[in-house]
Scaffold this motif. Structure first.
Motif, PDB file in Angstrom:
ATOM      1  N   ALA A 186      29.116   3.629  62.326  1.00  0.00           N
ATOM      2  CA  ALA A 186      29.136   2.220  62.719  1.00  0.00           C
ATOM      3  C   ALA A 186      28.699   2.053  64.169  1.00  0.00           C
ATOM      4  N   THR A 187      29.064   3.000  65.023  1.00  0.00           N
ATOM      5  CA  THR A 187      28.658   2.927  66.426  1.00  0.00           C
ATOM      6  C   THR A 187      27.152   3.104  66.581  1.00  0.00           C
ATOM      7  N   LEU A 188      26.561   3.949  65.744  1.00  0.00           N
ATOM      8  CA  LEU A 188      25.122   4.224  65.841  1.00  0.00           C
ATOM      9  C   LEU A 188      24.275   3.180  65.130  1.00  0.00           C
ATOM     10  N   ALA A 189      24.881   2.330  64.325  1.00  0.00           N
ATOM     11  CA  ALA A 189      24.109   1.375  63.530  1.00  0.00           C
ATOM     12  C   ALA A 189      23.169   0.507  64.373  1.00  0.00           C
ATOM     13  N   PRO A 190      23.588  -0.034  65.542  1.00  0.00           N
ATOM     14  CA  PRO A 190      22.642  -0.859  66.314  1.00  0.00           C
ATOM     15  C   PRO A 190      21.422  -0.086  66.805  1.00  0.00           C
ATOM     16  N   TYR A 191      21.528   1.223  66.916  1.00  0.00           N
ATOM     17  CA  TYR A 191      20.410   2.030  67.400  1.00  0.00           C
ATOM     18  C   TYR A 191      19.583   2.627  66.260  1.00  0.00           C
ATOM     19  N   ARG A 192      20.077   2.484  65.033  1.00  0.00           N
ATOM     20  CA  ARG A 192      19.344   2.978  63.863  1.00  0.00           C
ATOM     21  C   ARG A 192      19.311   1.849  62.836  1.00  0.00           C
ATOM     22  N   ARG A 193      18.653   0.783  63.196  1.00  0.00           N
ATOM     23  CA  ARG A 193      18.712  -0.419  62.364  1.00  0.00           C
ATOM     24  C   ARG A 193      18.102  -0.199  60.988  1.00  0.00           C
ATOM     25  N   ALA A 194      16.999   0.530  60.917  1.00  0.00           N
ATOM     26  CA  ALA A 194      16.367   0.755  59.619  1.00  0.00           C
ATOM     27  C   ALA A 194      17.276   1.575  58.709  1.00  0.00           C
ATOM     28  N   ARG A 195      17.869   2.620  59.240  1.00  0.00           N
ATOM     29  CA  ARG A 195      18.768   3.443  58.427  1.00  0.00           C
ATOM     30  C   ARG A 195      20.016   2.650  58.042  1.00  0.00           C
ATOM     31  N   ALA A 196      20.534   1.841  58.982  1.00  0.00           N
ATOM     32  CA  ALA A 196      21.722   1.051  58.677  1.00  0.00           C
ATOM     33  C   ALA A 196      21.438   0.049  57.563  1.00  0.00           C
ATOM     34  N   ALA A 197      20.274  -0.594  57.606  1.00  0.00           N
ATOM     35  CA  ALA A 197      19.916  -1.539  56.548  1.00  0.00           C
ATOM     36  C   ALA A 197      19.753  -0.823  55.215  1.00  0.00           C
ATOM     37  N   ARG A 198      19.188   0.359  55.236  1.00  0.00           N
ATOM     38  CA  ARG A 198      19.025   1.126  54.000  1.00  0.00           C
ATOM     39  C   ARG A 198      20.374   1.480  53.406  1.00  0.00           C
ATOM     40  N   GLU A 199      21.298   1.959  54.234  1.00  0.00           N
ATOM     41  CA  GLU A 199      22.616   2.355  53.747  1.00  0.00           C
ATOM     42  C   GLU A 199      23.394   1.155  53.223  1.00  0.00           C
ATOM     43  N   ALA A 200      23.235   0.008  53.916  1.00  0.00           N
ATOM     44  CA  ALA A 200      23.935  -1.192  53.452  1.00  0.00           C
ATOM     45  C   ALA A 200      23.398  -1.653  52.104  1.00  0.00           C
ATOM     46  N   ALA A 201      22.064  -1.566  51.911  1.00  0.00           N
ATOM     47  CA  ALA A 201      21.476  -1.986  50.641  1.00  0.00           C
ATOM     48  C   ALA A 201      21.917  -1.069  49.503  1.00  0.00           C
ATOM     49  N   VAL A 202      21.930   0.240  49.741  1.00  0.00           N
ATOM     50  CA  VAL A 202      22.356   1.166  48.701  1.00  0.00           C
ATOM     51  C   VAL A 202      23.825   0.957  48.370  1.00  0.00           C
ATOM     52  N   ALA A 203      24.655   0.671  49.393  1.00  0.00           N
ATOM     53  CA  ALA A 203      26.076   0.429  49.151  1.00  0.00           C
ATOM     54  C   ALA A 203      26.296  -0.812  48.302  1.00  0.00           C
ATOM     55  N   GLN A 204      25.391  -1.794  48.380  1.00  0.00           N
ATOM     56  CA  GLN A 204      25.510  -3.025  47.602  1.00  0.00           C
ATOM     57  C   GLN A 204      24.876  -2.899  46.221  1.00  0.00           C
ATOM     58  N   GLY A 205      24.382  -1.706  45.882  1.00  0.00           N
ATOM     59  CA  GLY A 205      23.792  -1.497  44.565  1.00  0.00           C
ATOM     60  C   GLY A 205      22.321  -1.838  44.492  1.00  0.00           C
ATOM     61  N   GLN A 206      21.685  -2.146  45.594  1.00  0.00           N
ATOM     62  CA  GLN A 206      20.269  -2.461  45.593  1.00  0.00           C
ATOM     63  C   GLN A 206      19.448  -1.173  45.600  1.00  0.00           C
ATOM     64  N   PRO A 207      18.193  -1.224  45.165  1.00  0.00           N
ATOM     65  CA  PRO A 207      17.361  -0.021  45.141  1.00  0.00           C
ATOM     66  C   PRO A 207      17.078   0.489  46.557  1.00  0.00           C
ATOM     67  N   ASP A 208      16.879   1.777  46.657  1.00  0.00           N
ATOM     68  CA  ASP A 208      16.587   2.405  47.942  1.00  0.00           C
ATOM     69  C   ASP A 208      15.116   2.159  48.277  1.00  0.00           C
ATOM     70  N   SER A 209      14.880   1.245  49.193  1.00  0.00           N
ATOM     71  CA  SER A 209      13.503   0.874  49.514  1.00  0.00           C
ATOM     72  C   SER A 209      12.747   1.994  50.226  1.00  0.00           C
ATOM     73  N   LEU A 210      13.471   2.814  50.977  1.00  0.00           N
ATOM     74  CA  LEU A 210      12.789   3.901  51.690  1.00  0.00           C
ATOM     75  C   LEU A 210      12.578   5.125  50.808  1.00  0.00           C
ATOM     76  N   GLY A 211      12.994   5.030  49.561  1.00  0.00           N
ATOM     77  CA  GLY A 211      12.776   6.145  48.646  1.00  0.00           C
ATOM     78  C   GLY A 211      11.383   6.179  48.069  1.00  0.00           C
ATOM     79  N   VAL A 212      10.570   5.159  48.370  1.00  0.00           N
ATOM     80  CA  VAL A 212       9.191   5.110  47.880  1.00  0.00           C
ATOM     81  C   VAL A 212       8.246   4.948  49.064  1.00  0.00           C
ATOM     82  N   ARG A 213       6.995   5.200  48.846  1.00  0.00           N
ATOM     83  CA  ARG A 213       5.969   5.053  49.875  1.00  0.00           C
ATOM     84  C   ARG A 213       5.556   3.593  49.988  1.00  0.00           C
ATOM     85  N   CYS A 214       5.427   3.107  51.224  1.00  0.00           N
ATOM     86  CA  CYS A 214       5.012   1.719  51.428  1.00  0.00           C
ATOM     87  C   CYS A 214       3.493   1.617  51.275  1.00  0.00           C
ATOM     88  N   GLU A 215       3.048   0.733  50.380  1.00  0.00           N
ATOM     89  CA  GLU A 215       1.618   0.565  50.151  1.00  0.00           C
ATOM     90  C   GLU A 215       0.964  -0.295  51.224  1.00  0.00           C
TER      91      GLU A 215
END
Length: 232
Positions: free
Chosen positions: A152-181
């Protein structure tokens, strides 16, 4: 080896190969002086694997020729090279500003390793053994090697990772698990802002805190494709 040790070595060799025995007193004295001159700087035996008698016996057992001092010196030099090749200089315990003492300790350590009075110092290798049971139980308890408070302390400095972890915790698909076209970011890395210059080349590479919408859609489609065969 001193002269007494050389004499003992020659007596041992003479018991195994009678061709090396000198019955004339003058010849025996010359033989002793020759061997001492050539082998005086090596030990008879060390606590870590060297024994001149073993080297002599090995030569007599395998070679049809009478033994010479070089037949003992060659294994000794190989022994020294092998030990120094496996040695990594440990940090001396003296003041690093004292260059003379620092160098003297390094030289002394290498000499001790080369002469067989100390074992080579090596870096510890990474092993593939199983985890310590206590550490494994702790990881299962906290779910990660990073404690929740630290995450939680590192979340402001790792915003992309924090957003990914929050999305996975909410049951959403892991967006960083695929290549961005869109920005061509590989799987596992956050998206980047692409600014196209007048020459149609990308100018900007700043990281985005959130993935591109097309990457979210691709992750959702892949997650749906994985779920459909499982339900079937």
């Amino acid at each position: 080896m001193d002269r007494r040790e050389i004499a003992a070595l020659l007596a041992y060799i003479g018991r195994l190969d009678h061709r090396t025995i000198r019955t004339d007193e003058g010849e025996a004295r010359d033989q002793l002086a020759q061997w001492h001159e050539l082998l005086g700087d090596m030990p008879m035996a060390t606590p870590h694997g060297w024994d001149a008698r073993v080297a002599a016996r090995q030569h007599i057992r395998l070679s049809p020729y009478p033994i010479l001092p070089a037949d003992v010196a060659r294994p000794w030099e190989s022994y020294r090279r092998d030990r120094l090749g496996r040695h990594t200089d440990p940090t001396p315990s003296v003041d690093p500003d004292d260059q003379a003492a620092w160098t003297a300790e390094l030289v002394g350590t290498r000499r001790a390793v080369a002469t067989g009075t100390a074992q080579p110092a090596q870096y510890r290798a990474i092993t593939s053994g199983r985890l310590d049971p206590e550490l494994e139980a702790r990881l299962q308890e906290v779910g990660s090697c990073i404690p929740p408070t630290a995450r939680a302390t590192l979340a402001p400095y790792r915003r992309a990772r924090a957003a990914r972890e929050a999305a996975v915790a909410q049951g959403q698909p892991d967006s960083l698990g695929v290549r961005c076209e869109w920005c061509l970011a590989p799987a596992g890395e956050p998206c980047r802002r692409r600014r196209i210059g007048p020459d149609d080349k990308a100018r900007g590479t700043a990281l985005r805190a959130t993935p591109h919408p097309s990457r979210l859609d691709l992750a959702a489609r892949q997650a749906q494709q994985v779920q459909q065969p499982a339900m079937a």
